[in-house]
Scaffold this active site. Structure first.
Site, PDB file in Angstrom:
ATOM      1  N   PHE A 223     -75.357  -6.228 -18.318  1.00  9.31           N
ATOM      2  CA  PHE A 223     -75.111  -6.087 -19.754  1.00  9.31           C
ATOM      3  C   PHE A 223     -76.249  -6.806 -20.500  1.00  9.31           C
ATOM      4  O   PHE A 223     -76.032  -7.729 -21.263  1.00  9.31           O
ATOM      5  CB  PHE A 223     -73.755  -6.671 -20.158  1.00  9.31           C
ATOM      6  CG  PHE A 223     -72.588  -6.142 -19.344  1.00  9.31           C
ATOM      7  CD1 PHE A 223     -71.941  -4.977 -19.722  1.00  9.31           C
ATOM      8  CD2 PHE A 223     -72.158  -6.801 -18.204  1.00  9.31           C
ATOM      9  CE1 PHE A 223     -70.857  -4.499 -18.986  1.00  9.31           C
ATOM     10  CE2 PHE A 223     -71.086  -6.325 -17.447  1.00  9.31           C
ATOM     11  CZ  PHE A 223     -70.430  -5.170 -17.837  1.00  9.31           C
ATOM     12  N   ASP A 244     -78.325  -2.274 -18.070  1.00  5.97           N
ATOM     13  CA  ASP A 244     -77.561  -1.914 -19.268  1.00  5.97           C
ATOM     14  C   ASP A 244     -77.389  -0.403 -19.256  1.00  5.97           C
ATOM     15  O   ASP A 244     -78.202   0.315 -18.682  1.00  5.97           O
ATOM     16  CB  ASP A 244     -78.296  -2.343 -20.547  1.00  5.97           C
ATOM     17  CG  ASP A 244     -77.348  -2.485 -21.743  1.00  5.97           C
ATOM     18  OD1 ASP A 244     -77.022  -3.624 -22.119  1.00  5.97           O
ATOM     19  OD2 ASP A 244     -76.928  -1.441 -22.288  1.00  5.97           O
ATOM     20  N   ASN A 271     -74.283   1.926 -15.362  1.00 10.63           N
ATOM     21  CA  ASN A 271     -73.001   1.328 -15.705  1.00 10.63           C
ATOM     22  C   ASN A 271     -72.846   0.090 -14.821  1.00 10.63           C
ATOM     23  O   ASN A 271     -72.920   0.186 -13.594  1.00 10.63           O
ATOM     24  CB  ASN A 271     -71.890   2.333 -15.425  1.00 10.63           C
ATOM     25  CG  ASN A 271     -70.537   1.786 -15.828  1.00 10.63           C
ATOM     26  OD1 ASN A 271     -70.250   0.597 -15.680  1.00 10.63           O
ATOM     27  ND2 ASN A 271     -69.698   2.667 -16.343  1.00 10.63           N
ATOM     28  N   ALA A 272     -72.666  -1.061 -15.436  1.00 13.71           N
ATOM     29  CA  ALA A 272     -72.649  -2.314 -14.676  1.00 13.71           C
ATOM     30  C   ALA A 272     -71.532  -2.330 -13.625  1.00 13.71           C
ATOM     31  O   ALA A 272     -71.710  -2.898 -12.530  1.00 13.71           O
ATOM     32  CB  ALA A 272     -72.508  -3.491 -15.619  1.00 13.71           C
ATOM     33  N   ASP A 292     -72.473 -10.433 -19.273  1.00 14.57           N
ATOM     34  CA  ASP A 292     -72.267 -10.593 -20.718  1.00 14.57           C
ATOM     35  C   ASP A 292     -71.784  -9.270 -21.317  1.00 14.57           C
ATOM     36  O   ASP A 292     -72.483  -8.633 -22.105  1.00 14.57           O
ATOM     37  CB  ASP A 292     -73.580 -11.055 -21.375  1.00 14.57           C
ATOM     38  CG  ASP A 292     -73.424 -11.312 -22.867  1.00 14.57           C
ATOM     39  OD1 ASP A 292     -72.282 -11.502 -23.323  1.00 14.57           O
ATOM     40  OD2 ASP A 292     -74.452 -11.323 -23.571  1.00 14.57           O
ATOM     41  N   CYS A 332     -66.727 -12.173 -25.127  1.00 16.19           N
ATOM     42  CA  CYS A 332     -66.789 -12.346 -26.588  1.00 16.19           C
ATOM     43  C   CYS A 332     -65.548 -11.774 -27.267  1.00 16.19           C
ATOM     44  O   CYS A 332     -65.552 -11.558 -28.470  1.00 16.19           O
ATOM     45  CB  CYS A 332     -68.068 -11.740 -27.149  1.00 16.19           C
ATOM     46  SG  CYS A 332     -68.283 -10.013 -26.765  1.00 16.19           S
TER      47      CYS A 332
HETATM   48  N1  SAH Z   1     -76.763 -10.156 -22.935  1.00  7.08           N
HETATM   49  C1  SAH Z   1     -77.254  -9.638 -24.199  1.00  7.08           C
HETATM   50  C2  SAH Z   1     -76.152  -9.068 -25.064  1.00  7.08           C
HETATM   51  C3  SAH Z   1     -75.271  -8.053 -24.363  1.00  7.08           C
HETATM   52  S1  SAH Z   1     -74.291  -7.101 -25.444  1.00  7.08           S
HETATM   53  C4  SAH Z   1     -78.024 -10.730 -24.903  1.00  7.08           C
HETATM   54  O1  SAH Z   1     -77.842 -11.908 -24.587  1.00  7.08           O
HETATM   55  O2  SAH Z   1     -78.795 -10.407 -25.807  1.00  7.08           O
HETATM   56  C5  SAH Z   1     -73.471  -6.051 -24.354  1.00  7.08           C
HETATM   57  C6  SAH Z   1     -74.327  -4.947 -23.779  1.00  7.08           C
HETATM   58  O3  SAH Z   1     -73.544  -4.286 -22.787  1.00  7.08           O
HETATM   59  C7  SAH Z   1     -74.780  -3.867 -24.737  1.00  7.08           C
HETATM   60  O4  SAH Z   1     -76.192  -3.789 -24.711  1.00  7.08           O
HETATM   61  C8  SAH Z   1     -74.171  -2.557 -24.193  1.00  7.08           C
HETATM   62  O5  SAH Z   1     -75.064  -1.464 -24.269  1.00  7.08           O
HETATM   63  C9  SAH Z   1     -73.927  -2.919 -22.763  1.00  7.08           C
HETATM   64  N2  SAH Z   1     -72.841  -2.211 -22.056  1.00  7.08           N
HETATM   65  C10 SAH Z   1     -71.592  -1.923 -22.505  1.00  7.08           C
HETATM   66  N3  SAH Z   1     -70.847  -1.404 -21.513  1.00  7.08           N
HETATM   67  C11 SAH Z   1     -71.623  -1.366 -20.404  1.00  7.08           C
HETATM   68  C12 SAH Z   1     -71.425  -0.950 -19.047  1.00  7.08           C
HETATM   69  N4  SAH Z   1     -70.243  -0.482 -18.645  1.00  7.08           N
HETATM   70  N5  SAH Z   1     -72.454  -1.060 -18.198  1.00  7.08           N
HETATM   71  C13 SAH Z   1     -73.647  -1.538 -18.592  1.00  7.08           C
HETATM   72  N6  SAH Z   1     -73.900  -1.956 -19.847  1.00  7.08           N
HETATM   73  C14 SAH Z   1     -72.906  -1.873 -20.743  1.00  7.08           C
END
Ligand code: SAH
Length: 389
Positions: A223, A244, A271-272, A292, A332
């Protein structure tokens, strides 16, 4: 600036006396002459003056207090609030050029967000009260910071709950598609107009810094968005995989890595959830993992499903870590409080069959101050864990 009188039920008054700033619609007894977004005088059922609040004609949160007692609400009052916010940040040694200057309830200005990115400001008015105050706020911000431009990023969906229009407006010079800011010695590109939040996750900046203290070896930043964690930990790690599912976010991450000449960051669009599972099947092991995710629990009803999601990624990460590996894990969702988050992590560790040591229990960056009796102001939890197995 004040108009209207509102009388609230005992339940609302008790809540106020307990230190909260919100009063729900169901606790309003009368709202004589209170205009949408107006600043009203609030009394309890017995006529005792409680304070001054923003009134919303639409939201379930009908009142948000801005002052206690019979304070006079005028421009000097709001100047004082801005002074207090600046003073706190100065005392905490917060970067004046890249920080949240006003954090809504946390700075006793409910619904108002002001973020500073160098000579640009991004303002969000999330409630009727903050929206009505916006012209004065803009005037005060121009005097205070002399920004080159102010972006009014009033396109957040939460405005719909207040019956407010979604729009973006700009005051001053045009904004570049990409603005380069300095985050602790690293050049980071942000898009104020199109990026998530107001362009970047300022609330994670302190945690990016903390991550640098522990990260090492082979690291995974899941993420990753524009690489906030990945860029900060790159130099202390052998390699960093930034994952991401947003191609746009990853494009920023890729460019941020290049811009800082960091060659060990690999950006992966995935997808994470799937990525963690696949890596496990491949038998890959990491020394550091950062999780995150976005808020899985948007409301109380989705809490159970959200916890399943949090548990799944944390359990997988724990199993992917080598002994003594570091897990930096965030949530969050304010509906998942620290206690629930810790319980979920313990549950994930139980299923992963490992002991887990808490190295740090952290929250959002200090420029997002927390009001003790307003739990909603503390929304970001970040645990730094060591996996002992
Ligand atoms: N870690 C970043 C903020 C992350 S915000 C920082 O510190 O700046 C959350 C992110 O998760 C977003 O960019 C969104 O695109 C991504 N996201 C949401 N669901 C996801 C998933 N299932 N797999 C991968 N990424 C995902």
């Amino acid at each position: 600036m004040e108009n209207g009188q509102v009388v609230i039920r005992k339940r609302g008054a008790d809540r106020f006396r307990g230190g909260h700033l919100w009063v729900y619609k169901s606790d309003i007894l009368s709202h004589k002459d209170a205009p949408p977004g107006g600043i009203v005088s609030v009394r309890d059922e017995r006529g005792a003056v409680l304070g001054k609040a923003f009134y919303s004609s639409q939201s379930q949160i009908a009142l948000r207090f801005i002052a206690r007692g019979d304070a006079k609400i005028d421009e000097p009052f709001f100047q004082k609030r801005l002074d207090q916010a600046d003073r706190l940040r100065e005392r905490l040694g917060i970067d004046p050029l890249l920080s949240r200057r006003i954090y809504s309830e946390g700075d006793l200005l409910p619904g108002l967000i002001v973020d500073r990115y160098g000579d640009r400001l991004v303002v969000q008015s999330l409630t009727q009260g903050a929206d009505a105050l916006q012209p004065l706020v803009i005037k005060m911000l121009i005097e205070r910071y002399q920004p080159r431009s102010i972006l009014l990023r009033n396109d957040s969906r939460v405005r719909e709950l207040e019956g407010l229009e979604l729009k973006q407006e700009r005051i001053g010079d045009p904004l570049p598609d990409m603005l380069i800011v300095d985050e602790d010695g690293k050049k980071m590109a942000v898009s104020l107009t199109a990026g998530q939040k107001t362009g970047s996750y300022l609330d994670q900046r302190d945690n990016h810094r903390a991550a640098r203290r522990y990260a090492r070896g082979r690291a995974l930043d899941a993420f990753a968005y524009s690489g906030g964690f990945a860029v900060q930990i790159s130099e202390v790690c052998e390699s960093v995989e930034a994952v991401d599912m947003s191609a746009d976010a990853l494009e920023f991450a890729r460019r941020n890595a290049q811009r800082n000449d960091l060659k060990n960051i690999q950006c992966i669009e995935a997808n994470a959830f799937d990525f963690l599972r696949d890596r496990h099947q491949e038998g890959v092991r990491y020394d550091t993992i950062i999780l995150d995710p976005p808020a899985f629990a948007k409301n109380k009803e989705s809490l159970e499903g959200a916890l399943r999601g949090y548990k799944e990624i944390n359990n997988r990460a724990m199993r992917l870590l080598r002994p003594s590996g570091i897990l930096i894990t965030c949530s969050c969702s304010h509906h998942v409080n620290e206690g629930i988050f810790a319980e979920m992590l313990a549950d994930a560790a139980k299923d992963a069959g490992c002991w887990t040591r808490v190295i740090e229990r952290r929250i959002q960056s200090a420029d997002h101050p927390v009001l003790l009796a307003v739990p909603e102001t503390l929304y970001l939890k970040c645990f730094i864990l060591e996996i002992l197995s």
